[in-house]
Design a protein around this motif. Sequence first.
Motif, PDB file in Angstrom:
ATOM      1  N   PHE A   1       3.324   4.332   7.494  1.00 57.69           N
ATOM      2  CA  PHE A   1       2.288   3.514   6.860  1.00 57.69           C
ATOM      3  C   PHE A   1       2.144   2.140   7.509  1.00 57.69           C
ATOM      4  CE2 PHE A   1       3.135   6.653   3.642  1.00 57.69           C
ATOM      5  CZ  PHE A   1       1.928   6.815   2.966  1.00 57.69           C
ATOM      6  N   GLY A   2       3.021   1.826   8.464  1.00 57.16           N
ATOM      7  CA  GLY A   2       2.995   0.490   9.046  1.00 57.16           C
ATOM      8  C   GLY A   2       3.340  -0.568   8.021  1.00 57.16           C
ATOM      9  N   ALA A   3       4.236  -0.203   7.088  1.00 53.34           N
ATOM     10  CA  ALA A   3       4.560  -1.091   5.973  1.00 53.34           C
ATOM     11  C   ALA A   3       5.779  -1.940   6.309  1.00 53.34           C
ATOM     12  CB  ALA A   3       4.828  -0.278   4.706  1.00 53.34           C
ATOM     13  N   SER A   4       5.646  -3.225   6.143  1.00 48.53           N
ATOM     14  CA  SER A   4       6.757  -4.136   6.392  1.00 48.53           C
ATOM     15  C   SER A   4       7.730  -4.117   5.212  1.00 48.53           C
ATOM     16  CB  SER A   4       6.231  -5.552   6.594  1.00 48.53           C
ATOM     17  OG  SER A   4       5.523  -5.978   5.440  1.00 48.53           O
ATOM     18  N   ILE A   5       8.939  -4.612   5.444  1.00 51.28           N
ATOM     19  CA  ILE A   5       9.916  -4.729   4.365  1.00 51.28           C
ATOM     20  C   ILE A   5       9.334  -5.664   3.298  1.00 51.28           C
ATOM     21  CG2 ILE A   5      12.242  -5.476   3.753  1.00 51.28           C
ATOM     22  CD1 ILE A   5      12.127  -2.939   5.481  1.00 51.28           C
ATOM     23  N   GLY A   6       9.413  -5.231   2.073  1.00 53.10           N
ATOM     24  CA  GLY A   6       8.853  -6.028   0.983  1.00 53.10           C
ATOM     25  C   GLY A   6       7.532  -5.483   0.480  1.00 53.10           C
ATOM     26  N   SER A   7       6.793  -4.803   1.356  1.00 51.75           N
ATOM     27  CA  SER A   7       5.562  -4.145   0.913  1.00 51.75           C
ATOM     28  C   SER A   7       5.877  -2.699   0.558  1.00 51.75           C
ATOM     29  CB  SER A   7       4.489  -4.214   1.997  1.00 51.75           C
ATOM     30  OG  SER A   7       4.901  -3.485   3.145  1.00 51.75           O
ATOM     31  N   ILE A   8       5.005  -2.071  -0.201  1.00 55.52           N
ATOM     32  CA  ILE A   8       5.240  -0.701  -0.655  1.00 55.52           C
ATOM     33  C   ILE A   8       4.135   0.206  -0.125  1.00 55.52           C
ATOM     34  CG2 ILE A   8       5.538   0.811  -2.655  1.00 55.52           C
ATOM     35  CD1 ILE A   8       6.472  -1.590  -4.250  1.00 55.52           C
ATOM     36  N   PRO A   9       4.478   1.250   0.619  1.00 55.06           N
ATOM     37  CA  PRO A   9       3.465   2.188   1.104  1.00 55.06           C
ATOM     38  C   PRO A   9       2.686   2.819  -0.049  1.00 55.06           C
ATOM     39  CG  PRO A   9       5.553   2.533   2.230  1.00 55.06           C
ATOM     40  CD  PRO A   9       5.828   1.594   1.091  1.00 55.06           C
ATOM     41  N   GLU A  10       1.481   3.244   0.265  1.00 58.98           N
ATOM     42  CA  GLU A  10       0.585   3.801  -0.741  1.00 58.98           C
ATOM     43  C   GLU A  10       0.211   5.233  -0.354  1.00 58.98           C
ATOM     44  OE1 GLU A  10      -3.066   1.822  -3.158  1.00 58.98           O
ATOM     45  OE2 GLU A  10      -3.444   2.113  -1.031  1.00 58.98           O
ATOM     46  N   PHE A  11       0.929   6.207  -0.897  1.00 62.75           N
ATOM     47  CA  PHE A  11       0.610   7.605  -0.628  1.00 62.75           C
ATOM     48  C   PHE A  11      -0.751   7.953  -1.222  1.00 62.75           C
ATOM     49  CE2 PHE A  11       5.047   8.065   0.484  1.00 62.75           C
ATOM     50  CZ  PHE A  11       5.050   9.129   1.382  1.00 62.75           C
ATOM     51  N   ASP A  12      -1.464   8.832  -0.531  1.00 59.70           N
ATOM     52  CA  ASP A  12      -2.750   9.302  -1.056  1.00 59.70           C
ATOM     53  C   ASP A  12      -2.545  10.208  -2.261  1.00 59.70           C
ATOM     54  OD1 ASP A  12      -4.534   8.121   0.968  1.00 59.70           O
ATOM     55  OD2 ASP A  12      -3.475   9.460   2.338  1.00 59.70           O
ATOM     56  N   LEU A  13      -1.475  11.006  -2.220  1.00 59.33           N
ATOM     57  CA  LEU A  13      -1.227  11.973  -3.299  1.00 59.33           C
ATOM     58  C   LEU A  13       0.255  12.311  -3.366  1.00 59.33           C
ATOM     59  CD1 LEU A  13      -2.180  14.075  -5.428  1.00 59.33           C
ATOM     60  CD2 LEU A  13      -2.565  15.664  -3.523  1.00 59.33           C
ATOM     61  N   LEU A  14       0.777  12.308  -4.572  1.00 57.58           N
ATOM     62  CA  LEU A  14       2.117  12.841  -4.825  1.00 57.58           C
ATOM     63  C   LEU A  14       1.966  14.024  -5.769  1.00 57.58           C
ATOM     64  CD1 LEU A  14       4.230   9.582  -5.392  1.00 57.58           C
ATOM     65  CD2 LEU A  14       3.883  10.863  -3.257  1.00 57.58           C
ATOM     66  N   LEU A  15       2.497  15.157  -5.357  1.00 57.71           N
ATOM     67  CA  LEU A  15       2.460  16.379  -6.156  1.00 57.71           C
ATOM     68  C   LEU A  15       3.828  16.537  -6.808  1.00 57.71           C
ATOM     69  CD1 LEU A  15       0.551  18.289  -3.428  1.00 57.71           C
ATOM     70  CD2 LEU A  15      -0.300  18.042  -5.759  1.00 57.71           C
ATOM     71  N   LEU A  16       3.856  16.339  -8.111  1.00 60.07           N
ATOM     72  CA  LEU A  16       5.120  16.220  -8.830  1.00 60.07           C
ATOM     73  C   LEU A  16       5.388  17.405  -9.743  1.00 60.07           C
ATOM     74  CD1 LEU A  16       4.676  12.475  -9.834  1.00 60.07           C
ATOM     75  CD2 LEU A  16       6.061  13.362  -7.941  1.00 60.07           C
ATOM     76  N   GLY A  17       6.657  17.662  -9.959  1.00 58.22           N
ATOM     77  CA  GLY A  17       7.064  18.669 -10.925  1.00 58.22           C
ATOM     78  C   GLY A  17       7.828  17.998 -12.059  1.00 58.22           C
ATOM     79  N   MET A  18       8.075  18.754 -13.111  1.00 58.36           N
ATOM     80  CA  MET A  18       8.839  18.237 -14.239  1.00 58.36           C
ATOM     81  C   MET A  18       9.828  19.292 -14.701  1.00 58.36           C
ATOM     82  SD  MET A  18       7.518  16.787 -17.920  1.00 58.36           S
ATOM     83  CE  MET A  18       7.099  18.411 -18.574  1.00 58.36           C
TER      84      MET A  18
ATOM     85  N   PRO B   1       9.152   2.559  -7.940  1.00 62.27           N
ATOM     86  CA  PRO B   1       8.235   1.640  -7.258  1.00 62.27           C
ATOM     87  C   PRO B   1       7.343   2.332  -6.226  1.00 62.27           C
ATOM     88  CG  PRO B   1      10.383   0.618  -7.478  1.00 62.27           C
ATOM     89  CD  PRO B   1      10.541   2.048  -7.918  1.00 62.27           C
ATOM     90  N   LEU B   2       7.890   3.294  -5.495  1.00 55.40           N
ATOM     91  CA  LEU B   2       7.084   4.031  -4.513  1.00 55.40           C
ATOM     92  C   LEU B   2       6.156   5.024  -5.211  1.00 55.40           C
ATOM     93  CD1 LEU B   2       6.372   4.704  -1.603  1.00 55.40           C
ATOM     94  CD2 LEU B   2       8.343   6.260  -1.523  1.00 55.40           C
ATOM     95  N   ILE B   3       6.680   5.759  -6.170  1.00 55.28           N
ATOM     96  CA  ILE B   3       5.868   6.741  -6.892  1.00 55.28           C
ATOM     97  C   ILE B   3       4.661   6.060  -7.531  1.00 55.28           C
ATOM     98  CG2 ILE B   3       5.820   8.307  -8.886  1.00 55.28           C
ATOM     99  CD1 ILE B   3       8.862   8.814  -8.289  1.00 55.28           C
ATOM    100  N   ASN B   4       4.893   4.945  -8.180  1.00 58.91           N
ATOM    101  CA  ASN B   4       3.831   4.293  -8.947  1.00 58.91           C
ATOM    102  C   ASN B   4       2.907   3.429  -8.104  1.00 58.91           C
ATOM    103  OD1 ASN B   4       4.375   5.499 -11.413  1.00 58.91           O
ATOM    104  ND2 ASN B   4       5.913   3.972 -11.959  1.00 58.91           N
ATOM    105  N   ASN B   5       3.097   3.466  -6.781  1.00 61.50           N
ATOM    106  CA  ASN B   5       2.149   2.806  -5.885  1.00 61.50           C
ATOM    107  C   ASN B   5       1.187   3.807  -5.249  1.00 61.50           C
ATOM    108  OD1 ASN B   5       1.516   0.076  -5.050  1.00 61.50           O
ATOM    109  ND2 ASN B   5       1.941   0.750  -2.954  1.00 61.50           N
ATOM    110  N   ALA B   6       1.311   5.076  -5.619  1.00 60.03           N
ATOM    111  CA  ALA B   6       0.445   6.117  -5.052  1.00 60.03           C
ATOM    112  C   ALA B   6      -0.977   5.991  -5.580  1.00 60.03           C
ATOM    113  CB  ALA B   6       0.998   7.496  -5.378  1.00 60.03           C
TER     114      ALA B   6
END
Length: 238
Positions: free
Chosen positions: A122-139, A181-186
């Motif tokens: 993602f070209g994300a620097s330390i401190g920034s959070i990448p933004e996934f287009d989609l996370l496909l999650l299970g429960m 933090p990563l999941i909720n930035n998607a």
Amino acid sequence: MSKIVVANELEVIERLTTEISKCAKRAIVESGVFRVGLSGGSVLNFLSKAIPRIQTDLSKWKFFFCDERYVDETDPESTYGAYKIKLVPQTELQLHQFEPINVNLPLAECAADYEKKIRAEFGASIGSIPEFDLLLLGMGPDGHTCSLFPEHALLDEKTLLIAPIADSPKLPPQRVTMTLPLINNAKCCMFAMCGTSKAEMVKRVFVDMENLPAGKVSPKNGELLLILDAEAGKYIQK
């Protein structure tokens, strides 16, 4: 949160196909690449039927894993290994589009290495959070998602985007997992679930709003989508 309840598993797969297709087309138009986080289990079963039906440029898709067992890809527990066997041969996807974890590293280093690879993608620097287009999650039946389990310390992780877990209550005990933090930035998080065995936990997490890991999925600037068959969604108010 959007809750979609359809008649049966076939319709769940149809709706999942439609929603993934929308995400893919939007991402490819915006950035030329569609970055997806994958889960194992029933998610793989749904995707093995959905992705071959999607009309899009699959060469522009890039896959990471929402969590992964710390095992070799030849191990039956390996999520990457399962996708390699069950999904890739049905499509034009190439293995280089998947980013597996490096199990040749010690567990903590493996997690740090995977976070580094995601940041590089993602070209994300330390401190920034990448933004996934989609996370496909299970429960899981205990309300866990990824390898984030009820009352586990990783639910409070604020710094690491990918964390090691050595004491998973579900075997195998050693894993790496995305943190909240990563999941909720998607841009979009999707749960697709079928069957009466899911109904009670769907109610507890998404209706009663109990304090369980899957209920902590709440993209701050994105969309949360539940796609359920009639059995899994029987407690969802129509």
